[in-house]
Design a protein around this motif. Structure first.
Motif, PDB file in Angstrom:
ATOM      1  N   SER A 597       0.831  -1.208   0.000  1.00 54.31           N
ATOM      2  CA  SER A 597       0.000   0.000   0.000  1.00 54.31           C
ATOM      3  C   SER A 597       0.864   1.256   0.000  1.00 54.31           C
ATOM      4  N   ARG A 598       2.043   1.154   0.627  1.00 51.11           N
ATOM      5  CA  ARG A 598       2.939   2.317   0.688  1.00 51.11           C
ATOM      6  C   ARG A 598       3.496   2.648  -0.683  1.00 51.11           C
ATOM      7  N   TYR A 599       3.881   1.606  -1.429  1.00 46.64           N
ATOM      8  CA  TYR A 599       4.519   1.824  -2.727  1.00 46.64           C
ATOM      9  C   TYR A 599       3.574   1.568  -3.892  1.00 46.64           C
ATOM     10  N   ARG A 600       2.251   1.635  -3.661  1.00 48.83           N
ATOM     11  CA  ARG A 600       1.328   1.271  -4.733  1.00 48.83           C
ATOM     12  C   ARG A 600       1.478   2.200  -5.940  1.00 48.83           C
ATOM     13  N   ASP A 601       1.626   3.508  -5.680  1.00 49.51           N
ATOM     14  CA  ASP A 601       1.748   4.452  -6.792  1.00 49.51           C
ATOM     15  C   ASP A 601       3.002   4.176  -7.614  1.00 49.51           C
ATOM     16  N   LEU A 602       4.125   3.867  -6.902  1.00 49.18           N
ATOM     17  CA  LEU A 602       5.353   3.570  -7.625  1.00 49.18           C
ATOM     18  C   LEU A 602       5.224   2.248  -8.377  1.00 49.18           C
ATOM     19  N   GLY A 603       4.522   1.287  -7.759  1.00 53.40           N
ATOM     20  CA  GLY A 603       4.281   0.013  -8.443  1.00 53.40           C
ATOM     21  C   GLY A 603       3.454   0.197  -9.697  1.00 53.40           C
ATOM     22  N   ASN A 604       2.457   1.073  -9.649  1.00 55.51           N
ATOM     23  CA  ASN A 604       1.649   1.358 -10.841  1.00 55.51           C
ATOM     24  C   ASN A 604       2.501   1.961 -11.954  1.00 55.51           C
ATOM     25  N   SER A 605       3.520   2.736 -11.575  1.00 51.90           N
ATOM     26  CA  SER A 605       4.416   3.304 -12.590  1.00 51.90           C
ATOM     27  C   SER A 605       5.225   2.204 -13.269  1.00 51.90           C
ATOM     28  N   ILE A 606       5.685   1.227 -12.474  1.00 49.55           N
ATOM     29  CA  ILE A 606       6.436   0.103 -13.054  1.00 49.55           C
ATOM     30  C   ILE A 606       5.549  -0.663 -14.043  1.00 49.55           C
ATOM     31  N   VAL A 607       4.292  -0.926 -13.637  1.00 48.62           N
ATOM     32  CA  VAL A 607       3.363  -1.659 -14.508  1.00 48.62           C
ATOM     33  C   VAL A 607       3.082  -0.844 -15.770  1.00 48.62           C
ATOM     34  N   SER A 608       2.935   0.473 -15.635  1.00 52.71           N
ATOM     35  CA  SER A 608       2.675   1.316 -16.815  1.00 52.71           C
ATOM     36  C   SER A 608       3.845   1.266 -17.787  1.00 52.71           C
ATOM     37  N   GLY A 609       5.072   1.278 -17.259  1.00 45.63           N
ATOM     38  CA  GLY A 609       6.235   1.146 -18.145  1.00 45.63           C
ATOM     39  C   GLY A 609       6.251  -0.182 -18.874  1.00 45.63           C
ATOM     40  N   PHE A 610       5.869  -1.246 -18.163  1.00 44.16           N
ATOM     41  CA  PHE A 610       5.780  -2.573 -18.790  1.00 44.16           C
ATOM     42  C   PHE A 610       4.715  -2.584 -19.885  1.00 44.16           C
ATOM     43  N   GLY A 704       6.936   9.448 -13.201  1.00 46.26           N
ATOM     44  CA  GLY A 704       7.193   9.483 -14.644  1.00 46.26           C
ATOM     45  C   GLY A 704       8.563   8.944 -15.001  1.00 46.26           C
ATOM     46  N   GLN A 705       9.556   9.220 -14.151  1.00 43.92           N
ATOM     47  CA  GLN A 705      10.891   8.672 -14.393  1.00 43.92           C
ATOM     48  C   GLN A 705      10.878   7.150 -14.317  1.00 43.92           C
ATOM     49  N   LEU A 706      10.100   6.611 -13.347  1.00 42.52           N
ATOM     50  CA  LEU A 706      10.010   5.155 -13.221  1.00 42.52           C
ATOM     51  C   LEU A 706       9.378   4.528 -14.461  1.00 42.52           C
ATOM     52  N   ILE A 707       8.319   5.174 -15.007  1.00 39.35           N
ATOM     53  CA  ILE A 707       7.658   4.648 -16.214  1.00 39.35           C
ATOM     54  C   ILE A 707       8.656   4.571 -17.373  1.00 39.35           C
ATOM     55  N   ALA A 708       9.377   5.677 -17.601  1.00 39.51           N
ATOM     56  CA  ALA A 708      10.322   5.721 -18.720  1.00 39.51           C
ATOM     57  C   ALA A 708      11.466   4.733 -18.512  1.00 39.51           C
ATOM     58  N   THR A 709      11.950   4.615 -17.271  1.00 40.28           N
ATOM     59  CA  THR A 709      13.070   3.712 -16.994  1.00 40.28           C
ATOM     60  C   THR A 709      12.659   2.262 -17.176  1.00 40.28           C
ATOM     61  N   MET A 710      11.454   1.893 -16.703  1.00 38.19           N
ATOM     62  CA  MET A 710      10.974   0.523 -16.856  1.00 38.19           C
ATOM     63  C   MET A 710      10.776   0.182 -18.337  1.00 38.19           C
ATOM     64  N   LYS A 711      10.260   1.138 -19.097  1.00 42.37           N
ATOM     65  CA  LYS A 711      10.061   0.901 -20.526  1.00 42.37           C
ATOM     66  C   LYS A 711      11.401   0.649 -21.216  1.00 42.37           C
ATOM     67  N   GLU A 712      12.406   1.486 -20.906  1.00 43.62           N
ATOM     68  CA  GLU A 712      13.714   1.305 -21.538  1.00 43.62           C
ATOM     69  C   GLU A 712      14.352  -0.012 -21.113  1.00 43.62           C
TER      70      GLU A 712
END
Length: 865
Positions: A597-610, A704-712
């Motif tokens: 629950s603490r990192y849910r927003d950051l986890g959603n960014s990882i999933v969005s990058g994927f 946003g940085q997490l999304i771009a980094t996960m995508k790359e």
């Protein structure tokens, strides 16, 4: 009747039907009793044997007109005899009456299957909805029975063909009135002519003229036209009108009845949440519910071939046409007098839309007409998809080449009525990865001595990777965010073919799982998982565990974080990071912990990058298929340190602001800006939002940085493995005679086709060939095969599956055998590279190709040098 087809023969002496042909050369029962009689009729008519024709006509008891009997064309005589002897309308109607099951014979399982969309189970529906099952099976026509109508498709009809727009025959009273008016006008005209008064228009505004024969005036004809009912005023002369093809399952469909129109995505659960006390309120006062409308049944039609007959009411079990629903129904819908009815599942069509083209008008001013025409085409054809891409292109998706041509003709001639420009067909591909090859391109095993060249090549590939990205020997990519606060380690692995197929088949179930998981994460526990749905999810999970076996797939199924692209595709994201655990499976296995629950927003960014990485792969920006991305490590220690320091600085700045508030308010921004910055610099930088990094202004938000980094990371992980293109494949059924089999095989091999099966049809000299053919090579295939075989072979193409193209699009010779066989350039045509470069050119991406090939020194005509 059972012995009419097959190898059965009649023994005239024993008067028995035998299985074996005892008398050699005997004809089968069907040929002897049916086909020979038809052949003898054709033979007599073509040879103009009048005595035999008369004998056949009298023995059959037919009455042929003198005109048809004396006609010189044999087709007219055959048509006249067969239309009375074997009328097709009677045969079809009799077969429908005998073979089509009665609506009362519907089974309970079929009712439940019709009423449940997607992965939904019948037991999970509300009680009010389940109560409709009894009315559905009863097929009652009482006034109290709920009206349930299913609209399976919409079809376009010319507005002039509708019964209400056709001119009706005049009654005797109307004819008498018009005759009286014509006589009055005639006497007025004679009187005016005798008085030598100039001719004036009559009261109707119609100039009176004498007819050429000197009879009654032509003004009467104009008056007749005025009295006949005109069609409803239309925007255009030939406007298309849409009629819903429907069937009544319960109740009586009456003209003028108010009814609910339920779209395919309508949910009775949402309605019952808003109206929990039932339907005591009048329908007009009900709250607005998505995908539900309220309308009146305007026109009911009996579908009589081309003709339409108006009806006042239709009893249950019948098929009918309903007019006036084009504004409420797109392709299919359910009409019901109760909003608790679920929408029926739409019809499944075997043809899958796969071929797309971009369309634009030749004159840009006609764009509104094109948009309107494409909307009408989308409504009229259930197998068509209309898309507007991000580039602004209007895209038409069809099932194949013939269907595409039919849709374009309809668009030009019926719906848009403008000249259009059509792009080359856009063929879809998919990107995937495979296991490293064990043999080279000349089928030599890659041994130790050849591995040096392969390692040298991989080092060259790794040199193309930008700095700051670490690559393991096993293809593990380690990459940091631009602000250096988080580090991700991602690996890509190919999924087994069976797993990819299971994911494609269960896309609806995956979508419903995603909805359940998101609702649980948001704290909405009202949507409980039904037992049968849970059983389906467990069965799906068991299938994945069954195929994902071995050391490298250990505990993989429990650690699946997301599916992609669009959260329901044939790729999976696996989270093996110990710091943050999350799962796609709802229920006890997917309960969120405090860290989750603490990192849910950051986890959603990882999933969005994927999701972004799987939507457009690195080869030619096509969707990825059959790949497992493993998140091995997710290091957020620096981010946590930065977050705690940000909080401390925030508190200090709040204290300083409280103590020095007067000083800050007194300072002027224009005059003392530099002095204020010098005093408050360490504190003013920390006035960002809580939880955001101090470097947000430089690199953007951390999510946003997490999304771009996960995508790359996902894209580089794909590039570390052997990449392959996947082509869409048609199954091709060809019927041909033995004489042209060689030509059929030649056309198939020329177009990269592959023959799967060949068998001879019993009792004929025809062969049935089953093959697979890439969609990219199918354009012009039907025409070419007909030309080469002089029309003796006819193919039928249906989209089947996706298949990996075996050749590597980036292949260069590495081993000694490959150098000897292909040479240093290895410039023979690579099918996968050809497809990839074509897609990259279409999308405006970089293509490695020589601009000048086989260049020679220029020679002038005057001097040959």
């Amino acid at each position: 009747m059972k012995t009419l087809w097959g190898d059965y023969y009649i023994n005239m002496k024993a008067k028995k039907i035998m299985k074996v042909d005892q008398a050699k050369g005997k004809k089968p029962l069907f040929v002897q009793l049916i086909l020979e009689n038809i052949w003898s009729l054709y033979d007599a008519v073509l040879k103009k044997d009048k005595e035999k024709i008369d004998k056949i006509v009298t023995s059959l008891g037919l009455k042929i007109g003198a005109r048809e009997a004396r006609h010189s064309d044999p087709k007219v005589q055959i048509n006249a005899i067969c239309s009375q002897w074997l009328p097709i309308s009677h045969a079809v109607l009799a077969m429908v009456c005998q073979k089509l099951p009665s609506p009362l014979d519907i089974t309970a399982e079929r009712v439940e299957k019709l009423m449940c969309t997607g992965s939904q189970m019948f037991d999970s529906l509300p009680p009010e909805t389940q109560a409709l099952k009894a009315a559905f099976m009863k097929c009652g026509s009482e006034d109290t029975a709920p009206v349930i109508i299913f609209v399976s498709k919409m079809f376009a009809v010319d507005a002039k063909a509708l019964p209400q727009n056709k001119p009706r025959p005049l009654t005797q009273e109307e004819i008498a009135q018009r005759r009286e008016r014509a006589r009055q006008r005639h006497t007025e005209k004679l009187a005016a002519a005798q008085a030598q008064v100039p001719l004036e228009p009559s009261q109707d505004g119609n100039a009176l003229e004498t007819s050429p024969e000197g009879g009654e005036p032509r003004g009467d004809e104009q008056q007749v036209e005025n009295m006949t009912p005109k069609p409803v005023p239309q925007e255009e002369n030939n406007q298309e009108s849409f009629i819903a093809f429907a069937r009544v399952f319960s109740g009586i469909a009456q003209r003028g009845k108010k009814i609910f129109v339920l779209g395919p995505k309508y949910s009775p659960v949402e309605f019952l949440k808003q109206v929990p006390l039932g339907f005591s309120a009048p329908p007009d006062d009900l709250p607005p519910v998505p995908h539900m409308a309220y309308c009146t049944l305007e026109n009911l039609y009996l579908l009589m071939g081309r003709e339409l007959e108006e009806l006042e009411e239709v009893p249950p079990g019948n098929v009918l046409g309903i007019g006036g629903l084009q504004d409420f129904v797109l392709k299919s819908a359910t009409l019901c007098s109760l909003p608790s009815c679920p929408p029926f599942i739409p019809l499944n069509f075997e043809a899958t839309p796969i071929v797309r083209v971009a369309i634009e008008p030749k004159h840009p001013s006609e764009m509104p007409q094109l948009v309107k025409g494409m909307k009408l085409l989308n409504q009229a054809d259930p197998c068509v998809q209309i898309l507007i891409q991000e580039t602004g292109e209007h895209v038409l998706v069809t099932a194949g080449e013939v269907h595409l041509q039919r849709c374009l003709d309809d668009l030009k001639e019926r719906f848009a009525k403008i000249h259009i420009s059509v792009s080359e067909p856009i063929i879809p591909f998919r990107e995937t990865i495979t296991k490293p090859p064990k043999v080279d391109m000349v089928n030599e095993e890659i041994g130790k001595q050849q591995k040096v060249a392969v390692i040298h090549q991989t080092k060259e590939d790794q040199s193309k990777i930008p700095e700051g990205i670490q690559v393991d020997s096993n293809g593990l990519i380690t990459i940091t965010t631009p602000n250096k606060l988080a580090m991700l380690s991602v690996r890509a692995m190919p999924l087994p073919e069976e797993v990819t197929q299971i994911l494609e088949e269960n896309s609806d179930l995956i979508r419903s799982m995603e909805q359940l998981t998101s609702s649980l994460n948001e704290g909405k526990n009202t949507q409980m998982i039904h037992q049968k749905t849970q059983e389906k999810i467990l069965e799906f999970k068991g299938k994945l565990e069954q195929h994902l076996t071995g050391r490298k797939w250990r505990n993989t199924v429990d650690q699946i974080w997301s599916f992609g692209p669009r959260k329901c595709g044939p790729n999976i994201l696996v989270n093996k990071s110990e710091d943050f655990q999350n799962s796609v499976w709802p229920g006890p296995a997917g309960k969120a912990s405090k860290e989750a629950s603490r990192y849910r927003d950051l986890g959603n960014s990882i999933v969005s990058g994927f999701q972004l990485a799987t939507l457009s792969g690195p080869m030619c920006e096509e969707p990825v298929m059959g790949v497992c991305f493993v998140l091995e490590k997710w290091d957020l220690s620096k981010f946590e340190e930065q977050e705690t320091s940000d909080k401390q600085n925030q508190e200090q700045s709040d204290l300083v602001k409280g103590g020095q508030g007067e000083v800050k308010t007194c300072s002027s921004r224009d005059e003392n800006q530099e002095q204020q910055d010098d005093c408050c610099e360490p504190f003013e930088k920390r006035t960002t939002q809580k939880g955001e990094s101090s470097l947000t202004d430089c690199y953007g938000p951390f999510s946003g940085q997490l999304i771009a980094t996960m995508k790359e990371a996902c894209r580089f992980a794909l590039q570390m493995k052997p990449q392959r293109l996947m082509a869409a494949m048609y199954t091709c059924d060809i019927m041909a005679t033995g004489d042209v089999l060689g030509r059929v095989y030649a056309v198939l091999s020329k177009r990269e086709g592959r023959v799967l099966q060949e068998e001879m049809k019993e009792g004929t000299d025809m062969f049935i060939i089953k093959a697979v053919l890439p969609v990219a090579e199918s354009f012009g295939f039907a025409d070419e095969i007909r030309k080469r075989t002089s029309g003796l072979a006819s193919p039928q193409l249906v989209f089947s599956h996706w298949e990996i193209i075996p050749s590597d699009p980036f292949w260069v010779p590495t081993t000694e055998e490959e150098y000897l066989h292909f040479g240093e350039k290895a410039d023979s045509e690579n099918q996968a590279r050809k497809y990839m470069n074509a897609v990259r050119k279409r999308k405006g991406l970089y293509v490695e190709e020589k601009i000048v090939e086989h260049a020679e020194k220029q020679r002038t005509l005057s001097k040959n040098k």
